[in-house]
Design a protein around this motif. Structure first.
Motif, PDB file in Angstrom:
ATOM      1  N   SER A  56       0.861  -1.178   0.000  1.00 34.11           N
ATOM      2  CA  SER A  56       0.000   0.000   0.000  1.00 34.11           C
ATOM      3  C   SER A  56       0.895   1.223   0.000  1.00 34.11           C
ATOM      4  O   SER A  56       1.446   1.609   1.029  1.00 34.11           O
ATOM      5  N   GLY A  57       1.076   1.802  -1.185  1.00 31.61           N
ATOM      6  CA  GLY A  57       2.029   2.890  -1.316  1.00 31.61           C
ATOM      7  C   GLY A  57       3.442   2.371  -1.139  1.00 31.61           C
ATOM      8  O   GLY A  57       3.884   1.481  -1.856  1.00 31.61           O
ATOM      9  N   ASN A  58       4.141   2.921  -0.151  1.00 31.80           N
ATOM     10  CA  ASN A  58       5.494   2.465   0.156  1.00 31.80           C
ATOM     11  C   ASN A  58       5.523   1.460   1.302  1.00 31.80           C
ATOM     12  O   ASN A  58       6.597   1.047   1.738  1.00 31.80           O
ATOM     13  N   VAL A  59       4.342   1.093   1.789  1.00 26.82           N
ATOM     14  CA  VAL A  59       4.249   0.196   2.942  1.00 26.82           C
ATOM     15  C   VAL A  59       4.153  -1.246   2.458  1.00 26.82           C
ATOM     16  O   VAL A  59       3.270  -1.590   1.670  1.00 26.82           O
ATOM     17  N   ARG A  60       5.046  -2.082   2.949  1.00 29.74           N
ATOM     18  CA  ARG A  60       5.031  -3.516   2.648  1.00 29.74           C
ATOM     19  C   ARG A  60       5.294  -4.292   3.924  1.00 29.74           C
ATOM     20  O   ARG A  60       6.094  -3.864   4.764  1.00 29.74           O
ATOM     21  N   ILE A  61       4.623  -5.421   4.081  1.00 29.92           N
ATOM     22  CA  ILE A  61       4.834  -6.238   5.274  1.00 29.92           C
ATOM     23  C   ILE A  61       6.191  -6.930   5.204  1.00 29.92           C
ATOM     24  O   ILE A  61       6.985  -6.878   6.139  1.00 29.92           O
ATOM     25  N   LEU A  62       6.460  -7.606   4.082  1.00 28.75           N
ATOM     26  CA  LEU A  62       7.759  -8.216   3.833  1.00 28.75           C
ATOM     27  C   LEU A  62       8.335  -7.631   2.556  1.00 28.75           C
ATOM     28  O   LEU A  62       7.787  -7.836   1.466  1.00 28.75           O
ATOM     29  N   ASN A  63       9.408  -6.856   2.682  1.00 28.99           N
ATOM     30  CA  ASN A  63      10.015  -6.232   1.506  1.00 28.99           C
ATOM     31  C   ASN A  63      10.912  -7.228   0.767  1.00 28.99           C
ATOM     32  O   ASN A  63      10.987  -8.405   1.132  1.00 28.99           O
ATOM     33  N   ASP A  64      11.594  -6.744  -0.262  1.00 25.63           N
ATOM     34  CA  ASP A  64      12.436  -7.642  -1.072  1.00 25.63           C
ATOM     35  C   ASP A  64      13.561  -8.259  -0.250  1.00 25.63           C
ATOM     36  O   ASP A  64      13.941  -9.420  -0.463  1.00 25.63           O
ATOM     37  N   PHE A  65      14.095  -7.479   0.693  1.00 26.72           N
ATOM     38  CA  PHE A  65      15.156  -8.002   1.556  1.00 26.72           C
ATOM     39  C   PHE A  65      14.615  -9.130   2.440  1.00 26.72           C
ATOM     40  O   PHE A  65      15.233 -10.193   2.571  1.00 26.72           O
ATOM     41  N   ASP A  66      13.450  -8.903   3.043  1.00 27.71           N
ATOM     42  CA  ASP A  66      12.822  -9.938   3.869  1.00 27.71           C
ATOM     43  C   ASP A  66      12.467 -11.168   3.031  1.00 27.71           C
ATOM     44  O   ASP A  66      12.577 -12.307   3.507  1.00 27.71           O
ATOM     45  N   ARG A  67      12.031 -10.934   1.793  1.00 25.72           N
ATOM     46  CA  ARG A  67      11.682 -12.037   0.907  1.00 25.72           C
ATOM     47  C   ARG A  67      12.891 -12.942   0.655  1.00 25.72           C
ATOM     48  O   ARG A  67      12.796 -14.177   0.721  1.00 25.72           O
ATOM     49  N   GLY A  68      14.033 -12.316   0.375  1.00 22.74           N
ATOM     50  CA  GLY A  68      15.239 -13.102   0.157  1.00 22.74           C
ATOM     51  C   GLY A  68      15.631 -13.900   1.391  1.00 22.74           C
ATOM     52  O   GLY A  68      16.033 -15.070   1.293  1.00 22.74           O
ATOM     53  N   LEU A  69      15.504 -13.290   2.573  1.00 28.39           N
ATOM     54  CA  LEU A  69      15.823 -13.984   3.811  1.00 28.39           C
ATOM     55  C   LEU A  69      14.865 -15.150   4.055  1.00 28.39           C
ATOM     56  O   LEU A  69      15.272 -16.211   4.544  1.00 28.39           O
ATOM     57  N   LEU A  70      13.577 -14.950   3.730  1.00 23.52           N
ATOM     58  CA  LEU A  70      12.583 -15.995   3.944  1.00 23.52           C
ATOM     59  C   LEU A  70      12.903 -17.244   3.138  1.00 23.52           C
ATOM     60  O   LEU A  70      12.896 -18.373   3.677  1.00 23.52           O
ATOM     61  N   PHE A  71      13.200 -17.071   1.856  1.00 20.39           N
ATOM     62  CA  PHE A  71      13.496 -18.229   1.018  1.00 20.39           C
ATOM     63  C   PHE A  71      14.854 -18.832   1.364  1.00 20.39           C
ATOM     64  O   PHE A  71      15.039 -20.051   1.272  1.00 20.39           O
ATOM     65  N   GLN A  72      15.782 -17.990   1.776  1.00 21.91           N
ATOM     66  CA  GLN A  72      17.071 -18.525   2.219  1.00 21.91           C
ATOM     67  C   GLN A  72      16.889 -19.366   3.483  1.00 21.91           C
ATOM     68  O   GLN A  72      17.512 -20.424   3.633  1.00 21.91           O
ATOM     69  N   ALA A  73      16.003 -18.905   4.377  1.00 23.53           N
ATOM     70  CA  ALA A  73      15.738 -19.662   5.614  1.00 23.53           C
ATOM     71  C   ALA A  73      15.028 -20.982   5.316  1.00 23.53           C
ATOM     72  O   ALA A  73      15.326 -22.010   5.930  1.00 23.53           O
ATOM     73  N   ALA A  74      14.073 -20.960   4.381  1.00 21.37           N
ATOM     74  CA  ALA A  74      13.369 -22.200   4.014  1.00 21.37           C
ATOM     75  C   ALA A  74      14.347 -23.209   3.420  1.00 21.37           C
ATOM     76  O   ALA A  74      14.299 -24.414   3.737  1.00 21.37           O
ATOM     77  N   ALA A  75      15.250 -22.731   2.541  1.00 24.13           N
ATOM     78  CA  ALA A  75      16.252 -23.625   1.950  1.00 24.13           C
ATOM     79  C   ALA A  75      17.225 -24.139   3.008  1.00 24.13           C
ATOM     80  O   ALA A  75      17.587 -25.320   3.022  1.00 24.13           O
ATOM     81  N   MET A  76      17.631 -23.251   3.908  1.00 19.42           N
ATOM     82  CA  MET A  76      18.554 -23.659   4.969  1.00 19.42           C
ATOM     83  C   MET A  76      17.904 -24.660   5.905  1.00 19.42           C
ATOM     84  O   MET A  76      18.581 -25.571   6.429  1.00 19.42           O
ATOM     85  N   THR A  77      16.595 -24.532   6.137  1.00 18.01           N
ATOM     86  CA  THR A  77      15.880 -25.489   6.984  1.00 18.01           C
ATOM     87  C   THR A  77      16.005 -26.895   6.426  1.00 18.01           C
ATOM     88  O   THR A  77      16.291 -27.855   7.164  1.00 18.01           O
ATOM     89  N   MET A  78      15.793 -27.046   5.115  1.00 14.54           N
ATOM     90  CA  MET A  78      15.885 -28.368   4.505  1.00 14.54           C
ATOM     91  C   MET A  78      17.317 -28.906   4.553  1.00 14.54           C
ATOM     92  O   MET A  78      17.544 -30.093   4.833  1.00 14.54           O
ATOM     93  N   CYS A  79      18.285 -28.034   4.291  1.00 12.25           N
ATOM     94  CA  CYS A  79      19.685 -28.454   4.328  1.00 12.25           C
ATOM     95  C   CYS A  79      20.087 -28.880   5.737  1.00 12.25           C
ATOM     96  O   CYS A  79      20.728 -29.930   5.930  1.00 12.25           O
ATOM     97  N   ALA A  80      19.696 -28.089   6.748  1.00 15.17           N
ATOM     98  CA  ALA A  80      20.070 -28.394   8.130  1.00 15.17           C
ATOM     99  C   ALA A  80      19.335 -29.624   8.650  1.00 15.17           C
ATOM    100  O   ALA A  80      19.903 -30.403   9.427  1.00 15.17           O
ATOM    101  N   LEU A  81      18.078 -29.812   8.244  1.00 14.98           N
ATOM    102  CA  LEU A  81      17.364 -31.026   8.650  1.00 14.98           C
ATOM    103  C   LEU A  81      18.065 -32.270   8.102  1.00 14.98           C
ATOM    104  O   LEU A  81      18.158 -33.297   8.782  1.00 14.98           O
ATOM    105  N   GLY A  82      18.557 -32.170   6.858  1.00 16.30           N
ATOM    106  CA  GLY A  82      19.299 -33.292   6.287  1.00 16.30           C
ATOM    107  C   GLY A  82      20.554 -33.601   7.081  1.00 16.30           C
ATOM    108  O   GLY A  82      20.874 -34.773   7.339  1.00 16.30           O
ATOM    109  N   LEU A  83      21.262 -32.547   7.508  1.00 15.22           N
ATOM    110  CA  LEU A  83      22.471 -32.769   8.304  1.00 15.22           C
ATOM    111  C   LEU A  83      22.123 -33.324   9.675  1.00 15.22           C
ATOM    112  O   LEU A  83      22.852 -34.168  10.216  1.00 15.22           O
ATOM    113  N   ASN A  84      21.010 -32.875  10.243  1.00 18.84           N
ATOM    114  CA  ASN A  84      20.596 -33.404  11.547  1.00 18.84           C
ATOM    115  C   ASN A  84      20.250 -34.886  11.445  1.00 18.84           C
ATOM    116  O   ASN A  84      20.502 -35.659  12.379  1.00 18.84           O
TER     117      ASN A  84
END
Length: 460
Positions: A56-84
């Protein structure tokens, strides 16, 4: 330079909301009602999708930076679960998880890139190669059940020859099929149906699965002879494997026949999923969590755990130690490959560099598993999201405000934090605790009446 307190407060709120989100998702999945589970999963997907899409205008709940972190965290979750699974549940100390993560990333990136430019051979060769080598593994496995006592190195030689023949056959067949489908790609000026956005959305999940399958089959070949080593020597061997994979990435345009990867310069113009990114990210992460949870609660999972607890006792009970180690290693590498493929196709950068898979970053999954707690799926999931959003997100930005060199201080803070954790809470942040769906299944003891009636019932 002053710290941005507003960013600090907002980031803490987001991190807290994400951890609450993970807890609620696990709680919903653990509910007894099937419809509550379905509704909860749909709601969990919709909440994040709305947060990514709302503006809404310049207001965003998750911006592009947060978006990148979210997908990086999801990918890291799968990688770390495999190592566990490999280290925390099976007891095999591995430093090669980042190498399999990189295999999945590069395989998925190359398949998607080649398809985008009108070359379907990348997908065809990998798809056929994975299928053919899977058949080879099954066939040789059946043969080895009849040929008892064959040395492991001889078995490895058989599988290696089978892998070479499977790859050669895949290349021959793919080259024969390619002229039939090439006209359907069209040209850059006049794209055909196979180069459409709809076709790309089908190719993306296939590329991620192929990245995971390639990582798993590589783990099978590598693990067959190496898992004979003791845990410490196995860790050194897997570390060497990661270094070799990184060296191949750096020379992928010279040693390997992949000029589009551009070696140490990094791969450019990798297609991105776009609007379907969170759907596939959520689906793959959820499938990995459910599969690993069900595996650990099965008889096969108990066999995996028995190897960690006491190999001698497990062998005395008739458990094939070598097979359980290899199985856990392959499945854990499969998770890492899927995570790597998801990462490269969802972060939005369209760039992949070998620098992201070097020696230092290869310790990230291990640190996450130790932070969360060895043998704790909940700890691994929460530590993965917390690690990415706090250390790679919040801390990196705040340190960046102190100077251009300050972000590198986090590489000093990581080992200090790990050292303090080992001194204060060596079992990890959550220890052996699990949330909701991930809690162990409680087996009710038989009542006294059932115990007395069992013999009479059996005799009737």
């Amino acid at each position: 330079m002053q710290l941005n307190l507003g960013f600090l407060v907002l980031s803490i709120i987001k991190i807290t909301a994400i951890l609450v989100y993970v807890y609620l998702l696990m709680a919903v999945l653990g509910h007894s009602s099937k419809w509550v589970k379905v509704a909860g999963v749909v709601a969990a997907f919709a909440v994040v999708q709305f947060a990514l899409s709302f503006q809404s205008g310049n207001v965003r709940i998750l911006n592009d930076f947060d978006r990148g972190l979210l997908f990086q965290a999801a990918a890291m979750t799968m990688c770390a679960l495999g190592l566990n699974l490999i280290y925390g549940f099976n007891g095999q100390f591995s430093l090669g998880q980042w190498g399999f993560y990189g295999i999945g990333a590069y395989v998925a990136a190359d398949v998607a890139y080649r398809w985008k430019v009108g070359d379907g051979r990348g997908l065809l060769v990998l798809l056929l190669g994975v299928i053919f080598f899977g058949i080879v593994i099954w066939g040789i496995g059946r043969l080895l059940t009849r040929l008892k006592g064959m040395p492991v190195l001889s078995q490895f030689t058989l599988y290696l020859i089978g892998a070479f023949l499977a790859g050669l056959l895949a290349v021959v067949i793919a080259n024969a099929i390619n002229p039939l489908i090439a006209p359907l790609f069209g040209t850059a000026a006049l794209p055909g149906p196979l180069r459409s956005e709809a076709a790309m959305q089908v190719v993306f999940p296939i590329a991620i699965v192929l990245g995971g399958a390639m990582a798993a089959e590589t783990a099978f070949l590598f693990g067959l002879p190496v898992l004979m080593l003791g845990s410490d020597y196995f860790g050194i061997a897997t570390l060497g494997f990661s270094i070799v994979i990184n060296a191949l990435m750096l020379n992928s345009d010279t040693i390997l026949p992949f000029p589009e990867m551009r070696g140490g310069q990094g791969m450019l113009d990798i297609p991105q999923m776009g609007v379907t990114a969170w759907f596939w990210g959520f689906v793959f992460m959820l499938l990995v969590i459910i599969f690993m949870r069900n595996l650990l609660h099965s008889s096969g999972g108990r066999a995996i755990l028995s190897v960690r607890e006491d190999e001698t006792a497990a062998k005395a009970m008739g458990i094939d130690i070598a097979s359980q180690k290899l199985f856990a290693f392959v499945v854990g590498s499969l998770f890492a490959g899927i995570g790597g493929g998801l990462y490269v196709l969802t972060t939005g950068t369209g760039f992949l560099s070998p620098g992201g898979f070097d020696f230092l970053t290869g310790f990230n999954p291990l640190i996450i598993v130790v932070f969360g707690g060895l043998g704790s799926m909940t700890g691994t999931i929460t530590a993965s999201f917390g690690w990415i959003f706090f250390l790679e997100g919040l801390l990196r930005v705040l340190l960046g405000q102190l100077g251009t060199e300050a972000p590198t201080w986090r590489f000093v803070l990581y080992p200090i934090a790990l050292l303090l954790l080992m001194l204060i809470r060596p079992q990890g942040l959550l220890g052996g605790k699990e949330w909701g769906f991930l809690r162990p299944v409680l087996v009710r003891p038989r009542s006294h009446e059932q115990t007395q009636s069992a013999p009479s019932t059996a005799g009737q």
